[in-house]
Design a protein around this motif. Sequence first.
Motif, PDB file in Angstrom:
ATOM      1  N   GLU A  62      11.355   1.213  12.013  1.00  0.00           N
ATOM      2  CA  GLU A  62      11.674   0.913  13.412  1.00  0.00           C
ATOM      3  C   GLU A  62      10.476   1.064  14.349  1.00  0.00           C
ATOM      4  O   GLU A  62      10.559   0.727  15.535  1.00  0.00           O
ATOM      5  CB  GLU A  62      12.812   1.828  13.886  1.00  0.00           C
ATOM      6  CG  GLU A  62      12.409   3.253  14.236  1.00  0.00           C
ATOM      7  CD  GLU A  62      12.213   4.166  13.026  1.00  0.00           C
ATOM      8  OE1 GLU A  62      11.934   5.362  13.239  1.00  0.00           O
ATOM      9  OE2 GLU A  62      12.341   3.687  11.871  1.00  0.00           O
ATOM     10  N   VAL A  63       9.350   1.574  13.833  1.00  0.00           N
ATOM     11  CA  VAL A  63       8.184   1.825  14.678  1.00  0.00           C
ATOM     12  C   VAL A  63       7.159   0.716  14.491  1.00  0.00           C
ATOM     13  O   VAL A  63       6.832   0.339  13.362  1.00  0.00           O
ATOM     14  CB  VAL A  63       7.547   3.189  14.346  1.00  0.00           C
ATOM     15  CG1 VAL A  63       6.332   3.443  15.239  1.00  0.00           C
ATOM     16  CG2 VAL A  63       8.569   4.313  14.517  1.00  0.00           C
ATOM     17  N   GLN A  64       6.653   0.214  15.596  1.00  0.00           N
ATOM     18  CA  GLN A  64       5.617  -0.809  15.564  1.00  0.00           C
ATOM     19  C   GLN A  64       4.264  -0.174  15.854  1.00  0.00           C
ATOM     20  O   GLN A  64       4.143   0.714  16.707  1.00  0.00           O
ATOM     21  CB  GLN A  64       5.909  -1.900  16.592  1.00  0.00           C
ATOM     22  CG  GLN A  64       7.197  -2.673  16.321  1.00  0.00           C
ATOM     23  CD  GLN A  64       7.169  -3.378  14.968  1.00  0.00           C
ATOM     24  OE1 GLN A  64       6.186  -4.056  14.639  1.00  0.00           O
ATOM     25  NE2 GLN A  64       8.224  -3.213  14.195  1.00  0.00           N
ATOM     26  N   TYR A  65       3.242  -0.618  15.149  1.00  0.00           N
ATOM     27  CA  TYR A  65       1.887  -0.125  15.330  1.00  0.00           C
ATOM     28  C   TYR A  65       0.967  -1.285  15.704  1.00  0.00           C
ATOM     29  O   TYR A  65       1.210  -2.432  15.325  1.00  0.00           O
ATOM     30  CB  TYR A  65       1.391   0.544  14.051  1.00  0.00           C
ATOM     31  CG  TYR A  65       2.270   1.684  13.580  1.00  0.00           C
ATOM     32  CD1 TYR A  65       2.171   2.940  14.166  1.00  0.00           C
ATOM     33  CD2 TYR A  65       3.219   1.497  12.571  1.00  0.00           C
ATOM     34  CE1 TYR A  65       2.986   3.983  13.759  1.00  0.00           C
ATOM     35  CE2 TYR A  65       4.034   2.537  12.162  1.00  0.00           C
ATOM     36  CZ  TYR A  65       3.920   3.776  12.757  1.00  0.00           C
ATOM     37  OH  TYR A  65       4.740   4.806  12.357  1.00  0.00           O
ATOM     38  N   ALA A  66      -0.086  -0.968  16.437  1.00  0.00           N
ATOM     39  CA  ALA A  66      -1.035  -2.008  16.817  1.00  0.00           C
ATOM     40  C   ALA A  66      -1.737  -2.583  15.605  1.00  0.00           C
ATOM     41  O   ALA A  66      -2.052  -3.780  15.544  1.00  0.00           O
ATOM     42  CB  ALA A  66      -2.061  -1.437  17.802  1.00  0.00           C
ATOM     43  N   GLU A  67      -1.966  -1.729  14.599  1.00  0.00           N
ATOM     44  CA  GLU A  67      -2.690  -2.144  13.404  1.00  0.00           C
ATOM     45  C   GLU A  67      -2.396  -1.153  12.294  1.00  0.00           C
ATOM     46  O   GLU A  67      -2.330   0.054  12.538  1.00  0.00           O
ATOM     47  CB  GLU A  67      -4.197  -2.171  13.694  1.00  0.00           C
ATOM     48  CG  GLU A  67      -5.079  -2.589  12.544  1.00  0.00           C
ATOM     49  CD  GLU A  67      -6.558  -2.518  12.902  1.00  0.00           C
ATOM     50  OE1 GLU A  67      -7.263  -3.512  12.674  1.00  0.00           O
ATOM     51  OE2 GLU A  67      -6.999  -1.466  13.415  1.00  0.00           O
ATOM     52  N   VAL A  68      -2.193  -1.664  11.090  1.00  0.00           N
ATOM     53  CA  VAL A  68      -2.067  -0.817   9.909  1.00  0.00           C
ATOM     54  C   VAL A  68      -3.034  -1.372   8.865  1.00  0.00           C
ATOM     55  O   VAL A  68      -2.868  -2.499   8.391  1.00  0.00           O
ATOM     56  CB  VAL A  68      -0.638  -0.788   9.340  1.00  0.00           C
ATOM     57  CG1 VAL A  68      -0.588   0.096   8.094  1.00  0.00           C
ATOM     58  CG2 VAL A  68       0.365  -0.305  10.382  1.00  0.00           C
ATOM     59  N   VAL A  69      -4.034  -0.594   8.525  1.00  0.00           N
ATOM     60  CA  VAL A  69      -5.051  -1.013   7.564  1.00  0.00           C
ATOM     61  C   VAL A  69      -4.847  -0.222   6.277  1.00  0.00           C
ATOM     62  O   VAL A  69      -4.715   1.008   6.299  1.00  0.00           O
ATOM     63  CB  VAL A  69      -6.469  -0.774   8.113  1.00  0.00           C
ATOM     64  CG1 VAL A  69      -7.521  -1.171   7.074  1.00  0.00           C
ATOM     65  CG2 VAL A  69      -6.673  -1.552   9.398  1.00  0.00           C
ATOM     66  N   GLY A  70      -4.803  -0.915   5.167  1.00  0.00           N
ATOM     67  CA  GLY A  70      -4.646  -0.267   3.873  1.00  0.00           C
ATOM     68  C   GLY A  70      -5.931  -0.314   3.072  1.00  0.00           C
ATOM     69  O   GLY A  70      -6.663  -1.312   3.119  1.00  0.00           O
ATOM     70  N   LEU A  71      -6.208   0.757   2.357  1.00  0.00           N
ATOM     71  CA  LEU A  71      -7.326   0.786   1.418  1.00  0.00           C
ATOM     72  C   LEU A  71      -6.781   1.289   0.088  1.00  0.00           C
ATOM     73  O   LEU A  71      -6.135   2.335   0.030  1.00  0.00           O
ATOM     74  CB  LEU A  71      -8.451   1.688   1.930  1.00  0.00           C
ATOM     75  CG  LEU A  71      -9.755   1.670   1.130  1.00  0.00           C
ATOM     76  CD1 LEU A  71     -10.955   1.950   2.032  1.00  0.00           C
ATOM     77  CD2 LEU A  71      -9.751   2.654  -0.035  1.00  0.00           C
ATOM     78  N   GLY A  72      -7.000   0.500  -0.956  1.00  0.00           N
ATOM     79  CA  GLY A  72      -6.464   0.858  -2.261  1.00  0.00           C
ATOM     80  C   GLY A  72      -7.277   0.239  -3.378  1.00  0.00           C
ATOM     81  O   GLY A  72      -8.341  -0.349  -3.149  1.00  0.00           O
ATOM     82  N   MET A  73      -6.742   0.326  -4.597  1.00  0.00           N
ATOM     83  CA  MET A  73      -7.487  -0.101  -5.781  1.00  0.00           C
ATOM     84  C   MET A  73      -7.015  -1.423  -6.374  1.00  0.00           C
ATOM     85  O   MET A  73      -7.747  -2.047  -7.141  1.00  0.00           O
ATOM     86  CB  MET A  73      -7.387   0.986  -6.858  1.00  0.00           C
ATOM     87  CG  MET A  73      -8.236   2.214  -6.586  1.00  0.00           C
ATOM     88  SD  MET A  73     -10.004   1.898  -6.775  1.00  0.00           S
ATOM     89  CE  MET A  73     -10.105   1.536  -8.532  1.00  0.00           C
TER      90      MET A  73
END
Length: 203
Positions: A62-73
């Motif tokens: 239910e929460v909106q964010y300006a940006e969500v950046v993921g770092l993974g393999m």
Amino acid sequence: MPEAFSRFDESPDEEFYRAPRFVAHIDDGAIAAVTQLYREYFPAGGKILDLMTSHLSHLPPEVQYAEVVGLGMNRAELERNERLSHFKVQNLNSTPVLPFLDGHFDAAGCCVSIDYLTQPVSILRELARVLRPSGTLVVTFSNRCFPTKAVRAWLEGDDSAHMKLVQSWLEQAGNWTSIQGLDRSSARGDPLYAVVALVKIPF
């Protein structure tokens, strides 16, 4: 001690994570606990870094964010993660530098992954760099792991020791404050523990 960060499987991490794993690594109760922590500590409308993530970010829906950046393999896992604005594929054990600007993010999460870092203090120091002053980090972990890839220091400790270990790494990094350990385990199912910290405000 260097041997504390050795692993049973020292082959390149890219080989271990080559095949995508479209599964949840903790059960529903533990996932709900992670989501609640993010609800409490991640600012709505903020910029969020999801470190060492996969196809699931466990952010509150239910929460909106300006940006969500993921770092993974694994690229396939990251491509399936619908919460990410964009992502970066990177092996933090071979390249322990985050590819982001100073103070870019408001908060960061590292979910059930910190036990795989061979240079955790360096990564935690980098996390403080890319978060704004007083930005929040939420590190969560349970009693599950891939034992061949977890570092020796993690495998030798119990849940209480794991919490103290993460706290000690944050203290060694030197740029964190208000470090606190939390037990968010439910009565049944996988336990869920967290260490939460704030980036020190420079003087």
